[in-house]
Design a protein around this motif. Structure first.
Motif, PDB file in Angstrom:
ATOM      1  N   THR A  49      -5.655   3.751  11.496  1.00  0.00           N
ATOM      2  CA  THR A  49      -5.777   3.384  10.090  1.00  0.00           C
ATOM      3  C   THR A  49      -5.380   1.943   9.885  1.00  0.00           C
ATOM      4  O   THR A  49      -4.417   1.463  10.490  1.00  0.00           O
ATOM      5  CB  THR A  49      -4.908   4.295   9.201  1.00  0.00           C
ATOM      6  OG1 THR A  49      -5.094   3.918   7.826  1.00  0.00           O
ATOM      7  CG2 THR A  49      -3.427   4.184   9.539  1.00  0.00           C
ATOM      8  N   ILE A  51      -3.573  -0.724   7.689  1.00  0.00           N
ATOM      9  CA  ILE A  51      -2.444  -0.630   6.779  1.00  0.00           C
ATOM     10  C   ILE A  51      -2.832  -1.232   5.435  1.00  0.00           C
ATOM     11  O   ILE A  51      -3.305  -2.371   5.379  1.00  0.00           O
ATOM     12  CB  ILE A  51      -1.209  -1.337   7.356  1.00  0.00           C
ATOM     13  CG1 ILE A  51      -0.790  -0.657   8.662  1.00  0.00           C
ATOM     14  CG2 ILE A  51      -0.066  -1.323   6.356  1.00  0.00           C
ATOM     15  CD1 ILE A  51      -0.470   0.798   8.532  1.00  0.00           C
ATOM     16  N   GLN A  70      -1.126   7.283   5.383  1.00  0.00           N
ATOM     17  CA  GLN A  70       0.004   6.357   5.356  1.00  0.00           C
ATOM     18  C   GLN A  70       0.728   6.439   4.022  1.00  0.00           C
ATOM     19  O   GLN A  70       0.124   6.695   2.990  1.00  0.00           O
ATOM     20  CB  GLN A  70      -0.475   4.924   5.616  1.00  0.00           C
ATOM     21  CG  GLN A  70      -1.529   4.432   4.638  1.00  0.00           C
ATOM     22  CD  GLN A  70      -2.053   3.052   5.008  1.00  0.00           C
ATOM     23  OE1 GLN A  70      -1.397   2.048   4.747  1.00  0.00           O
ATOM     24  NE2 GLN A  70      -3.227   3.019   5.627  1.00  0.00           N
ATOM     25  N   VAL A  77       3.317   6.210   8.896  1.00  0.00           N
ATOM     26  CA  VAL A  77       1.966   6.701   9.127  1.00  0.00           C
ATOM     27  C   VAL A  77       2.080   8.110   9.703  1.00  0.00           C
ATOM     28  O   VAL A  77       2.865   8.342  10.625  1.00  0.00           O
ATOM     29  CB  VAL A  77       1.189   5.779  10.079  1.00  0.00           C
ATOM     30  CG1 VAL A  77      -0.127   6.416  10.512  1.00  0.00           C
ATOM     31  CG2 VAL A  77       0.912   4.438   9.404  1.00  0.00           C
ATOM     32  N   CYS A  94       2.546   6.217  18.839  1.00  0.00           N
ATOM     33  CA  CYS A  94       1.884   5.347  17.880  1.00  0.00           C
ATOM     34  C   CYS A  94       1.993   3.899  18.364  1.00  0.00           C
ATOM     35  O   CYS A  94       2.956   3.528  19.035  1.00  0.00           O
ATOM     36  CB  CYS A  94       2.455   5.510  16.476  1.00  0.00           C
ATOM     37  SG  CYS A  94       4.192   5.098  16.271  1.00  0.00           S
TER      38      CYS A  94
END
Length: 124
Positions: A49, A51, A70, A77, A94
């Motif tokens: 994703t 941000i 998020q 997240v 992550c």
């Protein structure tokens, strides 16, 4: 110093759900991505994703079952994992801040920061 921390892993039976969390990425990070590593295999990009922007990508193997989101206020997240399968077993990590373009989201070498990972085990 950046220190990403994952949490939420565990052991579930097939068909179950888990929600993973990733915190500690810098405010300047552009992308946060979840990777996984199955036993004896390399890292696989699972979901990514941007941000602050609603731009998301999923690996084909998890599309429709996993959801990345998020919470900017919490700097977190999440990876919601539903309908888990034994082949989803692995260490989930992550990674933050993609150093190349969006097309490289699944390339582990192109991230600046990593967490230690959390174990997910799915039994049949």
């Amino acid at each position: 110093q950046v220190h990403l921390v994952e949490s939420g892993g565990g052991s579930v039976q097939a068909g179950g759900s888990l929600r993973l969390s990733c915190t500690g990425y810098p405010a300047s990070a552009n992308v946060v991505t979840w990777f996984r590593r199955a036993p004896g295999q390399g890292r696989e990009g699972v979901a990514a994703t941007y941000i602050g922007v609603r731009s998301i990508y999923y690996a084909g193997s998890v599309k429709g079952r996993f959801s990345i989101s998020q919470d900017s206020g919490k700097g977190t997240v999440y990876l919601q994992m539903n309908d888990l399968r034994p082949e989803d077993t692995g260490i989930y990590s992550c990674a933050a801040h993609l150093r190349r373009n969006w097309a490289r989201w699944a390339s582990p070498d192109d991230y600046a920061y990593w967490g230690q990972g959390t174990q997910v085990t799915v039994s049949s």
